[in-house]
Design an enzyme around this catalytic site. Structure first.
Site, PDB file in Angstrom:
ATOM      1  N   SER A 143       4.734  59.902  20.857  1.00 20.17           N
ATOM      2  CA  SER A 143       5.446  60.260  19.631  1.00 20.17           C
ATOM      3  C   SER A 143       6.696  59.415  19.520  1.00 20.17           C
ATOM      4  O   SER A 143       7.192  58.891  20.527  1.00 20.17           O
ATOM      5  CB  SER A 143       5.848  61.742  19.684  1.00 20.17           C
ATOM      6  OG  SER A 143       6.696  62.067  18.600  1.00 20.17           O
ATOM      7  N   TYR A 156      10.155  69.655  23.081  1.00 18.96           N
ATOM      8  CA  TYR A 156       9.109  68.713  22.654  1.00 18.96           C
ATOM      9  C   TYR A 156       9.515  67.284  23.041  1.00 18.96           C
ATOM     10  O   TYR A 156       8.686  66.493  23.502  1.00 18.96           O
ATOM     11  CB  TYR A 156       8.901  68.826  21.149  1.00 18.96           C
ATOM     12  CG  TYR A 156       7.791  67.947  20.585  1.00 18.96           C
ATOM     13  CD1 TYR A 156       6.465  68.370  20.590  1.00 18.96           C
ATOM     14  CD2 TYR A 156       8.074  66.704  20.016  1.00 18.96           C
ATOM     15  CE1 TYR A 156       5.453  67.579  20.043  1.00 18.96           C
ATOM     16  CE2 TYR A 156       7.065  65.907  19.470  1.00 18.96           C
ATOM     17  CZ  TYR A 156       5.758  66.350  19.487  1.00 18.96           C
ATOM     18  OH  TYR A 156       4.765  65.557  18.951  1.00 18.96           O
TER      19      TYR A 156
HETATM   20  P1  NAD Z   1      -3.094  69.013  14.687  1.00 16.65           P
HETATM   21  O1  NAD Z   1      -2.666  70.408  14.962  1.00 16.65           O
HETATM   22  O2  NAD Z   1      -3.637  68.683  13.350  1.00 16.65           O
HETATM   23  O3  NAD Z   1      -4.149  68.575  15.808  1.00 16.65           O
HETATM   24  C1  NAD Z   1      -3.979  69.001  17.155  1.00 16.65           C
HETATM   25  C2  NAD Z   1      -5.279  69.574  17.681  1.00 16.65           C
HETATM   26  O4  NAD Z   1      -5.067  69.973  19.053  1.00 16.65           O
HETATM   27  C3  NAD Z   1      -5.748  70.817  16.922  1.00 16.65           C
HETATM   28  O5  NAD Z   1      -7.099  70.681  16.553  1.00 16.65           O
HETATM   29  C4  NAD Z   1      -5.553  71.954  17.931  1.00 16.65           C
HETATM   30  O6  NAD Z   1      -6.531  72.989  17.805  1.00 16.65           O
HETATM   31  C5  NAD Z   1      -5.692  71.229  19.256  1.00 16.65           C
HETATM   32  N1  NAD Z   1      -5.014  71.939  20.345  1.00 16.65           N
HETATM   33  C6  NAD Z   1      -3.724  72.358  20.387  1.00 16.65           C
HETATM   34  N2  NAD Z   1      -3.491  73.013  21.538  1.00 16.65           N
HETATM   35  C7  NAD Z   1      -4.654  73.001  22.248  1.00 16.65           C
HETATM   36  C8  NAD Z   1      -5.042  73.526  23.511  1.00 16.65           C
HETATM   37  N3  NAD Z   1      -4.176  74.213  24.281  1.00 16.65           N
HETATM   38  N4  NAD Z   1      -6.309  73.311  23.933  1.00 16.65           N
HETATM   39  C9  NAD Z   1      -7.201  72.646  23.146  1.00 16.65           C
HETATM   40  N5  NAD Z   1      -6.888  72.140  21.940  1.00 16.65           N
HETATM   41  C10 NAD Z   1      -5.627  72.319  21.495  1.00 16.65           C
HETATM   42  O7  NAD Z   1      -1.805  68.102  15.003  1.00 16.65           O
HETATM   43  P2  NAD Z   1      -1.607  66.501  15.149  1.00 16.65           P
HETATM   44  O8  NAD Z   1      -0.311  66.209  14.509  1.00 16.65           O
HETATM   45  O9  NAD Z   1      -2.815  65.759  14.764  1.00 16.65           O
HETATM   46  O10 NAD Z   1      -1.366  66.390  16.737  1.00 16.65           O
HETATM   47  C11 NAD Z   1      -2.036  65.479  17.580  1.00 16.65           C
HETATM   48  C12 NAD Z   1      -1.026  64.832  18.535  1.00 16.65           C
HETATM   49  O11 NAD Z   1      -0.131  64.027  17.779  1.00 16.65           O
HETATM   50  C13 NAD Z   1      -0.159  65.814  19.321  1.00 16.65           C
HETATM   51  O12 NAD Z   1      -0.048  65.363  20.663  1.00 16.65           O
HETATM   52  C14 NAD Z   1       1.188  65.698  18.627  1.00 16.65           C
HETATM   53  O13 NAD Z   1       2.251  66.038  19.485  1.00 16.65           O
HETATM   54  C15 NAD Z   1       1.188  64.232  18.263  1.00 16.65           C
HETATM   55  N6  NAD Z   1       2.133  63.807  17.235  1.00 16.65           N
HETATM   56  C16 NAD Z   1       2.118  64.369  15.982  1.00 16.65           C
HETATM   57  C17 NAD Z   1       3.040  63.939  15.037  1.00 16.65           C
HETATM   58  C18 NAD Z   1       3.089  64.548  13.656  1.00 16.65           C
HETATM   59  O14 NAD Z   1       4.088  64.368  12.958  1.00 16.65           O
HETATM   60  N7  NAD Z   1       2.055  65.257  13.226  1.00 16.65           N
HETATM   61  C19 NAD Z   1       3.949  62.926  15.356  1.00 16.65           C
HETATM   62  C20 NAD Z   1       3.917  62.360  16.622  1.00 16.65           C
HETATM   63  C21 NAD Z   1       3.005  62.809  17.552  1.00 16.65           C
END
Ligand code: NAD
Length: 263
Positions: A143, A156
């Site tokens: 991130s 986080y």
């Molecule tokens: P999202 O919630 O759309 O996708 C995350 C997925 O992970 C979901 O399907 C959820 O069910 C699954 N998940 C969460 N906890 C879990 C667990 N304990 N066991 C199994 N599955 C689990 O969110 P996203 O934004 O696509 O997140 C994906 C990654 O991107 C994460 O690591 C997040 O920290 C990172 N990220 C997101 C952003 C943002 O702004 N959205 C920015 C930087 C990094």
């Protein structure tokens, strides 16, 4: 495609950035993609949208057995494993340290580290042998908060800084057989959830999507809020032996330029 015949495993692949990676990997010719996610409903939706070459597994990334089942499924259905994508994560909604009580802090820290860091370590442990055999690679979703303050709360931010250390250390430990890299998204329009410890398991950064999009766009030099598909190509590039043979221990940023800004 760049990933013709590749076998991949993706955690958190039922939604957001993970789902976009799964779709791109299939488009790039992957022969099998295994998805581990806790959300059974979204796994079923994904399976319906991508009926071929996809194997879905419901499980929690905090459990070693989930990762072992994911790798076993890749070997069973694909005969090998070429790329492991650690991606499932939870957010702290920018919560400041002084708003916690000690008990809340303990519980929230434990949950965030268990999902965002231990989940990646367990993925790496479960897949290292199969990836060494295939000369494959690991890719972890980091991130902008893995490098900079002010993008999230302390907990986080700590968890994503830890992912940078994980990428660098494992890149050395697993060389020369396995490359280990990360992708660092900036603010992206997804359904990213919070922690159960704070009662935020159903709270999503996407609740006020238009407002979130405006806020991200306003603070990003390139002037737009990122979509999951904006990052997916980097996971294709890093997985590709042909195109990324010499890349290991790197986190490729995909943040609209946020990281270059000083005061
Ligand atoms: P999202 O919630 O759309 O996708 C995350 C997925 O992970 C979901 O399907 C959820 O069910 C699954 N998940 C969460 N906890 C879990 C667990 N304990 N066991 C199994 N599955 C689990 O969110 P996203 O934004 O696509 O997140 C994906 C990654 O991107 C994460 O690591 C997040 O920290 C990172 N990220 C997101 C952003 C943002 O702004 N959205 C920015 C930087 C990094």
């Amino acid at each position: 495609g760049w990933l013709s015949g590749y076998v991949a495993a993706v955690t958190g692949g039922a939604s957001g950035i993970g789902r976009s990676i799964v779709e791109r990997y299939l488009e790039e010719g992957a022969s099998t993609v295994v998805v581990l996610d806790r959300d059974a409903e979204r796994l079923a939706e994904l399976q319906a949208a991508c009926p071929d070459r996809l194997v879905t597994l419901q499980g929690d990334v905090r459990e070693a057995a989930s990762h072992e089942a994911m790798v076993a499924a890749a070997l069973k259905h694909g005969g090998r494993l070429d790329v492991l994508v650690g991606n499932a994560g939870v957010f702290d909604f920018n919560r400041p340290l002084r708003s916690y009580t000690p008990n809340r802090l303990n519980a929230t820290l434990e949950e965030i580290i268990a999902v965002n860091v231990r989940g990646y370590l367990l993925s790496a442990m479960a897949s290292a042998d199969a990836l060494a055999t295939s000369r494959g690679s690991m890719i972890f979703t980091c991130s902008i908060a893995g490098f900079h303050a002010g993008c999230a709360g302390t907990l986080y931010t700590i968890s994503k800084h830890a992912v940078v250390g994980l990428v660098r250390q494992l890149a050395l430990e697993l060389a020369p057989q396995v490359r280990v890299n990360g992708v660092g998204p900036g603010g992206t329009l997804t359904d990213l959830r919070g922690t159960a410890a704070l009662g935020h398991a159903e709270r999503s950064i996407g609740i006020h999507l238009e407002e979130t999009a405006r806020t991200i766009a306003g603070s990003t030099p390139l002037g737009f809020a990122q979509e999951p598909r904006d990052h997916a190509g980097l996971y294709v590039l890093l997985a590709s032996r042909e195109n990324a043979r010499a890349i290991t221990g790197e986190v490729l940023m995909s943040d609209g330029g946020v990281g270059v800004r000083g005061v």
